[in-house]
Design an enzyme around this catalytic site. Structure first.
Site, short mmCIF file in Angstrom:
data_model
loop_
_atom_site.label_atom_id
_atom_site.label_comp_id
_atom_site.label_asym_id
_atom_site.label_seq_id
_atom_site.Cartn_x
_atom_site.Cartn_y
_atom_site.Cartn_z
N GLY B 201 0.81 -1.22 0.00
CA GLY B 201 0.00 0.00 0.00
C GLY B 201 0.83 1.26 0.00
O GLY B 201 2.03 1.24 -0.29
N GLU B 226 -4.77 -7.76 -8.04
CA GLU B 226 -4.60 -7.57 -6.61
C GLU B 226 -3.39 -6.66 -6.36
O GLU B 226 -2.29 -6.97 -6.80
CB GLU B 226 -4.41 -8.93 -5.92
CG GLU B 226 -4.54 -8.82 -4.40
CD GLU B 226 -4.26 -10.16 -3.72
OE1 GLU B 226 -3.95 -10.14 -2.53
OE2 GLU B 226 -4.34 -11.21 -4.39
N LEU B 227 -3.62 -5.60 -5.64
CA LEU B 227 -2.59 -4.56 -5.45
C LEU B 227 -1.33 -5.12 -4.78
O LEU B 227 -1.41 -5.77 -3.74
CB LEU B 227 -3.17 -3.43 -4.59
CG LEU B 227 -2.30 -2.16 -4.50
CD1 LEU B 227 -2.22 -1.46 -5.84
CD2 LEU B 227 -2.83 -1.24 -3.43
N ASP B 228 -0.18 -4.87 -5.37
CA ASP B 228 1.12 -5.23 -4.80
C ASP B 228 1.27 -6.74 -4.59
O ASP B 228 2.08 -7.17 -3.76
CB ASP B 228 1.35 -4.51 -3.45
CG ASP B 228 1.35 -3.00 -3.60
OD1 ASP B 228 1.65 -2.53 -4.70
OD2 ASP B 228 1.02 -2.30 -2.62
N ALA B 229 0.50 -7.53 -5.33
CA ALA B 229 0.56 -8.98 -5.13
C ALA B 229 0.99 -9.73 -6.38
O ALA B 229 0.99 -10.96 -6.40
CB ALA B 229 -0.80 -9.48 -4.65
#
Lengths: 284, 284, 284, 284
Positions: B201, B226-229
């Site tokens: 994040g 999926e954020l940062d995944a």
């Protein structure tokens, strides 16, 4: 799992990978790892192939000859065939400093090194009790200028009796003679306590301190006749600062030494090292 | 030198290396690099082979079809064939921070990146003059919550017009929509300013400071929904100390970010990355 | 050399360094090391001063009181006075894994750690013989859910009988109760086998493998009630690649763990660590 | 914030820290950072103190004289007083390679370097346009064996006209004469493309390749008459492998060079470097 490992060097040519992999496939080999490298400058080809032995349709004893006939001769290969059993046999030479020795014994005790250690040889006695606590025979062979030849003769006898495959100099502070080295070409691993080629010779931490370097290191290499000039297997470094005394450098350096030496032993045991000239190819 | 590069994924089976290398050899291919990896857990086989194209007896256009017929179909392979020409086309997205952008432009200017950069897109204007000094067109597309869909439509149009192959988010501080991502699966590279999965994040340096970590890092990864995944391509770290303020962490971190992102771009350009699930195989 | 070491925390104000150094000078103290740090966010001042004791004109027993009167009270200081003699007494808790334990014992045997180790406590028996070979008493205290309270009572008794100053959890795989921790605030050092805050809890190497990270790490920290959230003393990392299995990660990680833990012990012994909130100031 | 920074060297004696901090406190100075180091071997004391200038009751112009009278003379100190304003003035010398130059210009553009860059001097013309795009004057001064003296005279004139405080050799491939160096003692920073003292002189990457090292590095140092032997400010390293060609080493090394040089510039600008003999104390 029973594995066979083939290490190959030859002049670079087309079709080598194809022929080697065809050979393995034709006898039902399941390739586990395959790596190759071409030294463009020297036009040399290097290869390492590991495969499962259990399902292989050639007997362990037949492989070398068949490979030479079907593949090796065609490409003018030098090759060595290894198996991951029985375990190789490693002798450790040590003087007074314990950090590399304990690191190896600790890993061995924890089951991390696939090797037998039939003996430790030292020119001092201070490490005898701990070595024996790990259940490993300890031989004290003092070395002086006068007794050096005799001492090496004794050492070689012990190595032969114990069917030793390779030797690790775990901060063994004696120079090994050319005659001794000839018995174990590229099979004696030394840890030098500097980032070679900086600070060859004795007292490298003192030299590093004098020069005011900001990083120190250690070098694991095969021993050759020329001091500190053999093929480098592994190097590691650590940061130091102006407030670090020589004694600090020694302690910081010892951590680097032990990790570097243990890595080199691991690469050697896994048959991942191909040495040529004064260099190594490491297929990790 | 004109090169072809083949990237392969398939269920693990015996004989794959033999068949692939036989195929290349049978058309007179000189293998430059060959790497393979087996994911034991998933029983998946991955391979990368690079060979000289000039002496190869198949035409560039024929290779894919022939390979599918003679090898791919037999092993149920997913494969991609790449050539090192013409150069791939890369778009850079950036916001206000310049460090990653300049690092890429500097390398490109020095001839280190085999890529064309037809455009830079930014939601701010402050970097326009330097980008243009490097001779690269700069597009300012502001983004607000209200104009996001419209902005992405414009961006996609520009990418298509410029025949862009992949996108680099060089500290582009906007979340990319799932719809946009679908157009460039595993072809959008982001740099996240922390050692993922720690500190996902926004404001990771603030979070690292609060937690009192002794090491900070950066992560280059493919962008997924999926954020940062997404699959991690490269990570690097740097040491920090108690006296480093958040602003120090930002500066120290920016050095790590730019080096990490540039390495990831290099791996991607050299076709050394195979992505699967949320992981990567990197044959460097 | 006999040394005194003063560790100070207080609200930030002008003149602290002047007053502290004047105090030391006025009693003929030769300052060996002096470090200070201001946490701007919290307006907190931290300081460490070490000086030669032999030429100091206050008696060892007088220093604390005099310092409080002449300096401490004025600045509302919390301070601790340490001497480098007698050696602090450290207990080691361990389970089955030996790498951290052996690393500590090896350093201790080599004279690198200025500490006494009166006992090792384990919930397993497999390491007993080697511990005893190093001449250190070994206590086997099994722990189950049912016997946990009783086991901790026994442990605390042993620690008190042996006048233990601090405890090192050298991969001790049991959660320590809040009641136990209260006896040794910021005096229990744990090694967590991941780069915190990534991968808290059990099986961090499995989690790292699943996430496909390119770097793994270890974290030495003081134990607090909240699991894996105490003040971080030291962190180290190592690079991993796609071909590394979980078992490889474990082995690579163990090297990182042992070096990280030993560094943290060294900082703690040298009185270089000031803990506050969930952070540390380390004056190395 | 306006800051004063004092750098001190003198023979080691008792009471120095007390006297210096008393001096600062007596004029209402708020100490921001204080560091000291004793070189035990040489019995030399080094200190750095930084304090807020705005609340200080001495005028900027008075400080040096007062300090000499009240403290310096007593301890036989060599000291230098710096302020963080006006910004120091840095000249960059460069040849054809751009990586270090761009890295510095990028940081400067991003506001990370508290320095003015009045000019860039090069013996080649290829970098002129980008330098000028950053708004910095570029001077082309070719150098040949025949014109060297004349070229250096021109360079020195430009440095004087532009009131340059220190010079950065950002891969400037010419040897600086002793006469030139005398004008800027410990004020010329060079980046050498190896981990000194390994591989002094030209072509260090070729030498590293020949020796088969596993780690390469870069060294930022002050220029002294003896080539590559000046006080080391910073060193960094990167890992290389057998498959890396000389050209790979060059690229990997350039990343190390630019980061190392920029760190050294930062330390120099922050007045954190004290040079003595062929060493440095760096208070970071």
């Amino acid at each position: 799992m029973n594995k066979a490992i083939l290490l190959i060097q030859c002049p670079d040519q087309k079709g080598i990978v194809a022929e080697v992999s065809k050979f393995l496939y034709s006898y039902n080999g399941n390739i586990l790892e395959i790596d190759q490298h071409v030294d463009e400058e020297l036009s040399l080809f290097f290869m390492r192939a590991a495969w499962e032995l259990d399902s292989f349709s050639l007997k362990k004893e037949e492989i070398s000859q068949r490979f030479e006939l079907e593949v090796g001769a065609k490409f003018n290969m030098e090759f060595k065939l290894h198996f991951n059993f029985p375990k190789p046999r490693m002798a450790i030479f040590v003087s007074k400093l314990s950090h590399c020795l304990f690191d190896i014994l600790g890993r061995h005790h924890a089951g991390q090194l696939e090797v037998d250690i039939p003996l430790v040889i030292s020119n001092h006695q201070n490490l005898q009790s701990v070595v024996e606590a790990f259940g490993i025979p300890f031989y004290h062979i003092p070395v002086t200028a006068a007794t050096k030849v005799e001492a090496e003769t004794k050492q070689l006898e012990l190595l032969r009796e114990n069917e030793v495959d390779f030797v690790v100099l775990a901060r063994y502070m004696q120079i090994i003679s050319a005659d001794f080295i000839k018995n174990y070409p590229n099979r004696i691993i030394n840890i030098h306590h500097s980032f070679l080629p900086a600070f060859v010779g004795a007292k490298p931490y003192h030299a590093a301190y004098e020069r005011g370097v900001k990083i120190i290191g250690a070098t694991a290499h095969y021993v050759t006749e020329e001091l500190d000039a053999g093929p480098i297997i592994e190097q590691e470094v650590a940061r130091v600062r102006h407030h670090n005394t020589i004694s600090d450098l020694v302690q910081i350096g010892q951590d680097v030494e032990k990790v570097t030496l243990s890595k080199a032993i691991k690469y050697h045991l896994d048959r991942k090292v191909l040495a040529f000239k004064n260099k190594t190819v490491i297929f990790y």
